[in-house]
Design a protein around this motif. Structure first.
Motif, PDB file in Angstrom:
ATOM      1  N   ARG A 101       0.814  -1.228   0.000  1.00 40.00           N
ATOM      2  CA  ARG A 101       0.000   0.000   0.000  1.00 40.00           C
ATOM      3  C   ARG A 101       0.845   1.275   0.000  1.00 40.00           C
ATOM      4  O   ARG A 101       0.549   2.236   0.708  1.00 40.00           O
ATOM      5  N   TRP A 102       1.880   1.316  -0.822  1.00 38.17           N
ATOM      6  CA  TRP A 102       2.658   2.547  -0.976  1.00 38.17           C
ATOM      7  C   TRP A 102       1.912   3.447  -1.943  1.00 38.17           C
ATOM      8  O   TRP A 102       1.536   3.045  -3.028  1.00 38.17           O
ATOM      9  N   HIS A 103       1.684   4.680  -1.556  1.00 32.09           N
ATOM     10  CA  HIS A 103       1.006   5.647  -2.396  1.00 32.09           C
ATOM     11  C   HIS A 103       1.846   6.917  -2.438  1.00 32.09           C
ATOM     12  O   HIS A 103       2.915   7.002  -1.829  1.00 32.09           O
ATOM     13  N   VAL A 104       1.365   7.884  -3.155  1.00 29.67           N
ATOM     14  CA  VAL A 104       2.143   9.106  -3.395  1.00 29.67           C
ATOM     15  C   VAL A 104       2.505   9.810  -2.094  1.00 29.67           C
ATOM     16  O   VAL A 104       3.635  10.264  -1.920  1.00 29.67           O
ATOM     17  N   MET A 105       1.584   9.880  -1.162  1.00 31.13           N
ATOM     18  CA  MET A 105       1.859  10.614   0.077  1.00 31.13           C
ATOM     19  C   MET A 105       2.941   9.934   0.898  1.00 31.13           C
ATOM     20  O   MET A 105       3.756  10.612   1.525  1.00 31.13           O
ATOM     21  N   ARG A 106       3.002   8.618   0.888  1.00 30.34           N
ATOM     22  CA  ARG A 106       4.068   7.922   1.613  1.00 30.34           C
ATOM     23  C   ARG A 106       5.422   8.215   0.986  1.00 30.34           C
ATOM     24  O   ARG A 106       6.414   8.415   1.687  1.00 30.34           O
ATOM     25  N   VAL A 107       5.472   8.246  -0.324  1.00 29.16           N
ATOM     26  CA  VAL A 107       6.726   8.549  -1.015  1.00 29.16           C
ATOM     27  C   VAL A 107       7.141   9.992  -0.756  1.00 29.16           C
ATOM     28  O   VAL A 107       8.328  10.274  -0.540  1.00 29.16           O
ATOM     29  N   VAL A 108       6.179  10.911  -0.729  1.00 27.79           N
ATOM     30  CA  VAL A 108       6.489  12.316  -0.439  1.00 27.79           C
ATOM     31  C   VAL A 108       7.042  12.452   0.976  1.00 27.79           C
ATOM     32  O   VAL A 108       8.024  13.168   1.202  1.00 27.79           O
ATOM     33  N   ARG A 109       6.444  11.757   1.936  1.00 26.47           N
ATOM     34  CA  ARG A 109       6.951  11.801   3.318  1.00 26.47           C
ATOM     35  C   ARG A 109       8.362  11.253   3.407  1.00 26.47           C
ATOM     36  O   ARG A 109       9.211  11.799   4.117  1.00 26.47           O
ATOM     37  N   LEU A 110       8.618  10.159   2.689  1.00 24.56           N
ATOM     38  CA  LEU A 110       9.949   9.570   2.689  1.00 24.56           C
ATOM     39  C   LEU A 110      10.980  10.524   2.074  1.00 24.56           C
ATOM     40  O   LEU A 110      12.072  10.713   2.613  1.00 24.56           O
ATOM     41  N   ALA A 111      10.621  11.153   0.968  1.00 21.91           N
ATOM     42  CA  ALA A 111      11.526  12.111   0.328  1.00 21.91           C
ATOM     43  C   ALA A 111      11.766  13.324   1.221  1.00 21.91           C
ATOM     44  O   ALA A 111      12.897  13.819   1.318  1.00 21.91           O
ATOM     45  N   PHE A 112      10.723  13.802   1.891  1.00 21.70           N
ATOM     46  CA  PHE A 112      10.865  14.952   2.777  1.00 21.70           C
ATOM     47  C   PHE A 112      11.753  14.606   3.970  1.00 21.70           C
ATOM     48  O   PHE A 112      12.552  15.443   4.414  1.00 21.70           O
ATOM     49  N   ALA A 113      11.623  13.385   4.489  1.00 17.74           N
ATOM     50  CA  ALA A 113      12.484  12.947   5.589  1.00 17.74           C
ATOM     51  C   ALA A 113      13.944  12.937   5.138  1.00 17.74           C
ATOM     52  O   ALA A 113      14.833  13.396   5.865  1.00 17.74           O
TER      53      ALA A 113
END
Length: 68
Positions: free
Chosen positions: A8-20
């Motif tokens: 269940r990886w979606h765009v918001m999870r990827v954005v959070r990971l990139a921001f981290a």
């Protein structure tokens, strides 16, 4: 646990990971260590898919209602 990490990886999870990652890099580069806990917060949200409450309140109802 394994299911929660790898599905269940979606765009918001990827954005959070990139921001981290951005916050960790910024903390290292500028030596402003206050960014590390913030980066850790976003990293944990991305990895464990936290952030929508216990009951999953971020879901969107996709049923179309017909008003006549």
């Amino acid at each position: 646990m394994k299911e929660r990490l790898f599905t269940r990886w979606h765009v918001m999870r990827v954005v959070r990971l990139a921001f981290a990652g951005f916050l960790f890099a910024n903390a290292y580069e500028t030596r402003q260590w206050i960014f590390v806990p913030m980066g850790l917060f976003f990293l944990l949200q991305a990895v464990f898919n936290w952030g929508c409450g216990i009951q999953g309140n971020c879901t969107v109802n996709l049923k179309k209602e017909h008003h006549e």
